[in-house]
Design a protein around this motif. Structure first.
Motif, PDB file in Angstrom:
ATOM      1  N   LYS A 106      13.107  32.268  34.389  1.00 25.60           N
ATOM      2  CA  LYS A 106      13.110  30.918  33.824  1.00 25.60           C
ATOM      3  C   LYS A 106      13.881  29.911  34.671  1.00 25.60           C
ATOM      4  CE  LYS A 106      12.384  32.220  28.986  1.00 25.60           C
ATOM      5  NZ  LYS A 106      12.914  32.130  27.604  1.00 25.60           N
ATOM      6  N   GLY A 107      14.587  30.380  35.703  1.00 27.31           N
ATOM      7  CA  GLY A 107      15.288  29.464  36.592  1.00 27.31           C
ATOM      8  C   GLY A 107      16.794  29.615  36.599  1.00 27.31           C
ATOM      9  N   TYR A 108      17.363  30.126  35.513  1.00 28.41           N
ATOM     10  CA  TYR A 108      18.820  30.264  35.470  1.00 28.41           C
ATOM     11  C   TYR A 108      19.267  31.550  36.152  1.00 28.41           C
ATOM     12  CZ  TYR A 108      17.542  33.203  31.487  1.00 28.41           C
ATOM     13  OH  TYR A 108      16.969  34.158  30.691  1.00 28.41           O
ATOM     14  N   HIS A 109      20.568  31.671  36.366  1.00 23.26           N
ATOM     15  CA  HIS A 109      21.108  32.888  36.952  1.00 23.26           C
ATOM     16  C   HIS A 109      22.498  33.159  36.387  1.00 23.26           C
ATOM     17  CE1 HIS A 109      22.403  29.604  39.720  1.00 23.26           C
ATOM     18  NE2 HIS A 109      23.548  30.269  39.704  1.00 23.26           N
ATOM     19  N   VAL A 110      22.900  34.400  36.475  1.00 18.56           N
ATOM     20  CA  VAL A 110      24.223  34.828  36.042  1.00 18.56           C
ATOM     21  C   VAL A 110      24.999  35.270  37.270  1.00 18.56           C
ATOM     22  CG1 VAL A 110      25.545  36.489  34.671  1.00 18.56           C
ATOM     23  CG2 VAL A 110      23.406  35.544  33.767  1.00 18.56           C
ATOM     24  N   ASP A 111      26.170  34.698  37.464  1.00 15.29           N
ATOM     25  CA  ASP A 111      27.049  35.099  38.557  1.00 15.29           C
ATOM     26  C   ASP A 111      28.125  36.027  38.020  1.00 15.29           C
ATOM     27  OD1 ASP A 111      25.738  33.727  40.515  1.00 15.29           O
ATOM     28  OD2 ASP A 111      27.055  31.989  40.487  1.00 15.29           O
ATOM     29  N   LEU A 112      28.334  37.134  38.724  1.00 20.14           N
ATOM     30  CA  LEU A 112      29.336  38.121  38.331  1.00 20.14           C
ATOM     31  C   LEU A 112      30.414  38.226  39.403  1.00 20.14           C
ATOM     32  CD1 LEU A 112      26.876  40.927  37.150  1.00 20.14           C
ATOM     33  CD2 LEU A 112      28.240  39.450  35.669  1.00 20.14           C
ATOM     34  N   PRO A 113      31.457  37.410  39.329  1.00 18.64           N
ATOM     35  CA  PRO A 113      32.596  37.596  40.233  1.00 18.64           C
ATOM     36  C   PRO A 113      33.280  38.921  39.879  1.00 18.64           C
ATOM     37  CG  PRO A 113      32.645  35.435  39.186  1.00 18.64           C
ATOM     38  CD  PRO A 113      31.647  36.253  38.440  1.00 18.64           C
ATOM     39  N   VAL A 114      33.733  39.636  40.888  1.00 16.73           N
ATOM     40  CA  VAL A 114      34.338  40.957  40.675  1.00 16.73           C
ATOM     41  C   VAL A 114      35.843  40.859  40.926  1.00 16.73           C
ATOM     42  CG1 VAL A 114      34.327  43.379  41.365  1.00 16.73           C
ATOM     43  CG2 VAL A 114      32.192  42.054  41.413  1.00 16.73           C
ATOM     44  N   TYR A 115      36.632  41.344  39.971  1.00 17.22           N
ATOM     45  CA  TYR A 115      38.089  41.292  40.068  1.00 17.22           C
ATOM     46  C   TYR A 115      38.676  42.700  39.942  1.00 17.22           C
ATOM     47  CZ  TYR A 115      37.603  36.265  39.076  1.00 17.22           C
ATOM     48  OH  TYR A 115      37.254  34.948  39.115  1.00 17.22           O
ATOM     49  N   ARG A 116      39.877  42.848  40.450  1.00 16.72           N
ATOM     50  CA  ARG A 116      40.632  44.078  40.200  1.00 16.72           C
ATOM     51  C   ARG A 116      42.027  43.711  39.700  1.00 16.72           C
ATOM     52  NH1 ARG A 116      41.975  46.493  46.299  1.00 16.72           N
ATOM     53  NH2 ARG A 116      43.483  44.881  46.922  1.00 16.72           N
ATOM     54  N   ARG A 117      42.527  44.519  38.781  1.00 18.62           N
ATOM     55  CA  ARG A 117      43.879  44.320  38.267  1.00 18.62           C
ATOM     56  C   ARG A 117      44.838  45.173  39.071  1.00 18.62           C
ATOM     57  NH1 ARG A 117      44.880  45.669  32.136  1.00 18.62           N
ATOM     58  NH2 ARG A 117      44.972  47.801  32.939  1.00 18.62           N
ATOM     59  N   VAL A 118      45.834  44.530  39.640  1.00 21.26           N
ATOM     60  CA  VAL A 118      46.823  45.224  40.472  1.00 21.26           C
ATOM     61  C   VAL A 118      48.134  45.297  39.695  1.00 21.26           C
ATOM     62  CG1 VAL A 118      48.062  45.215  42.663  1.00 21.26           C
ATOM     63  CG2 VAL A 118      45.715  44.322  42.550  1.00 21.26           C
ATOM     64  N   THR A 119      48.599  46.507  39.452  1.00 22.57           N
ATOM     65  CA  THR A 119      49.831  46.716  38.687  1.00 22.57           C
ATOM     66  C   THR A 119      50.895  47.313  39.592  1.00 22.57           C
ATOM     67  OG1 THR A 119      48.542  47.092  36.666  1.00 22.57           O
ATOM     68  CG2 THR A 119      50.848  47.804  36.657  1.00 22.57           C
ATOM     69  N   THR A 120      52.055  46.705  39.595  1.00 21.22           N
ATOM     70  CA  THR A 120      53.174  47.204  40.392  1.00 21.22           C
ATOM     71  C   THR A 120      54.387  47.419  39.489  1.00 21.22           C
ATOM     72  OG1 THR A 120      53.829  44.923  40.929  1.00 21.22           O
ATOM     73  CG2 THR A 120      52.403  46.071  42.504  1.00 21.22           C
ATOM     74  N   SER A 121      55.199  48.405  39.852  1.00 21.96           N
ATOM     75  CA  SER A 121      56.405  48.700  39.084  1.00 21.96           C
ATOM     76  C   SER A 121      57.607  48.007  39.710  1.00 21.96           C
ATOM     77  CB  SER A 121      56.647  50.204  39.037  1.00 21.96           C
ATOM     78  OG  SER A 121      55.582  50.868  38.375  1.00 21.96           O
ATOM     79  N   THR A 122      58.384  47.356  38.886  1.00 18.56           N
ATOM     80  CA  THR A 122      59.602  46.687  39.345  1.00 18.56           C
ATOM     81  C   THR A 122      60.755  47.130  38.466  1.00 18.56           C
ATOM     82  OG1 THR A 122      59.449  44.773  37.867  1.00 18.56           O
ATOM     83  CG2 THR A 122      58.164  44.688  39.921  1.00 18.56           C
ATOM     84  N   VAL A 123      61.933  46.673  38.812  1.00 18.31           N
ATOM     85  CA  VAL A 123      63.105  47.029  38.004  1.00 18.31           C
ATOM     86  C   VAL A 123      63.008  46.421  36.607  1.00 18.31           C
ATOM     87  CG1 VAL A 123      64.623  47.316  39.997  1.00 18.31           C
ATOM     88  CG2 VAL A 123      64.348  45.044  38.967  1.00 18.31           C
ATOM     89  N   PHE A 124      62.149  45.425  36.463  1.00 19.88           N
ATOM     90  CA  PHE A 124      61.984  44.780  35.162  1.00 19.88           C
ATOM     91  C   PHE A 124      60.795  45.341  34.393  1.00 19.88           C
ATOM     92  CE2 PHE A 124      63.814  41.637  38.111  1.00 19.88           C
ATOM     93  CZ  PHE A 124      65.033  41.414  37.478  1.00 19.88           C
ATOM     94  N   GLY A 125      60.141  46.352  34.969  1.00 25.45           N
ATOM     95  CA  GLY A 125      58.977  46.934  34.322  1.00 25.45           C
ATOM     96  C   GLY A 125      57.714  46.679  35.126  1.00 25.45           C
ATOM     97  N   ASP A 126      56.559  47.048  34.575  1.00 24.76           N
ATOM     98  CA  ASP A 126      55.284  46.860  35.273  1.00 24.76           C
ATOM     99  C   ASP A 126      54.858  45.397  35.236  1.00 24.76           C
ATOM    100  OD1 ASP A 126      55.215  49.530  35.793  1.00 24.76           O
ATOM    101  OD2 ASP A 126      53.781  50.025  34.200  1.00 24.76           O
TER     102      ASP A 126
END
Length: 348
Positions: free
Chosen positions: A127-147
């Motif tokens: 019909k003319g429209y489109h769906v864009d799927l940006p791809v993300y990743r969640r990066v978790t790091t541990s610090t003295v204050f927690g994740d």
């Protein structure tokens, strides 16, 4: 300025903003695409998304009607960084992550196969429209204050720190800070509609996101919808006269425009000047409603405004006839009532 406030508002409500039926259809397309992607990833033994996040004009509710159904639905797909590993256990590159999503969403039934783009995967519909799927990743790091966690986009340049929710949150904050956040969104849609009112402008004019940033920056509230739109046009044009650069609202150091003489921002400035000049007759003392509405027609390349005047004229012609018929019926009924009350009639 000749008052066309009700007409400008009617144009927004009837020809600019998406009707509920179209909004519902877009939500259905988005949801079916999510289901397709989840199944494709599962069948291929790939990691499941941790969440989907709508973004862009779809999330900010600034999409406008398009005769060619040229709609861009942005739906971010998020993964855990730990899950994005290749067959040999190495961390997936940004390109590999986009390719994984493209392969998973392509079930072989599309007329045009989904494509890997620089910052997303694009799914095309007939019909003319489109769906864009940006791809993300969640990066978790541990610090003295927690994740602590942050998000990165699979961009053409590699993994780039970014989160689409930041833009949506920014827009809602801007609306909350404005004198009238509801009117701001309407004027935002009107300006995007204007930028797409001629097919020849597309591709050469400032992006919808750029227009959104400028609208929040220079919005002029008014109790008259036409004044709010006109004054915002002038304010944006004047702003672009001294600076064509438009900074990204949530990514420090990034710009929506390219350089100090961006061609697309310059084009938008020129088109705003044309619209402002076209509306000049509305400030004449002898401006008529017909002349004013024709000017608004010319701005948006439509016949909507003149057709409203024609409908008004037809209604005004029909009204006396309706009133006359009603009066005749009333008089006839009154006469009949009088005869009946007097006991009249030949056989009384």
């Amino acid at each position: 300025m000749f008052d066309c406030a009700k007409d400008v508002r009617a144009y927004h409500d009837q020809d600019v903003t998406l009707p509920k039926s179209e909004q519902d259809a877009m939500r259905d397309r988005r949801n079916s695409n999510r289901t397709r992607l989840r199944k494709g990833l599962s069948d291929a033994g790939k990691p499941a998304p941790i969440e989907f996040v709508k973004q862009g004009s779809y999330a900010m509710k600034t999409m406008v009607r398009d005769a060619d159904n040229d709609y861009d639905i942005d739906d971010g797909v998020y993964f855990r960084k730990e899950g994005l590993v290749g067959d040999r256990g190495a961390e997936m590159t940004a390109l590999q992550a986009r390719q994984m999503v493209r392969d998973a969403v392509d079930e072989g039934k599309f007329k045009r196969a989904p494509e890997v783009r620089s910052n997303c995967v694009r799914v095309f519909y007939e019909k003319g429209y489109h769906v864009d799927l940006p791809v993300y990743r969640r990066v978790t790091t541990s610090t003295v204050f927690g994740d602590e966690s942050h998000y990165e986009l699979a961009a053409s340049s590699g993994w780039k720190r970014s989160d689409a929710r930041d833009v949506s949150d920014w827009y809602e904050d801007e609306r909350a800070r404005s004198a009238d956040g509801v009117q701001l969104r309407r004027i935002n849609r009107d300006l995007k509609k204007y930028a797409r009112s001629r097919y020849s402008w597309r591709g050469g004019i400032l992006s919808g996101f750029g227009i959104t940033v400028l609208t929040t920056e220079r919005f002029r509230v008014s109790d008259r919808e036409d004044r709010a739109l006109y004054d915002t046009m002038v304010a944006i044009r004047d702003r672009l006269n001294w600076n064509l650069q438009v900074a990204h609202p949530v990514t420090p150091g990034d710009y929506i425009t390219s350089g100090t003489d961006d061609a697309k921002a310059r084009c938008f400035r020129e088109k705003l000047t044309e619209a402002i000049d076209t509306l000049a007759p509305l400030f004449d003392a002898d401006c008529t409603r017909e002349k004013a509405l024709k000017s608004w027609d010319k701005v948006f390349a439509t016949t909507f405004f003149s057709e409203r005047l024609e409908e008004e004229q037809r209604a005004s012609v029909a009204a006396p006839a309706i009133i006359g018929s009603a009066a005749l019926l009333s008089a006839t009924a009154a006469a009949a009532s009088a005869v009946s009350s007097a006991g009249g009639g030949r056989h009384a």
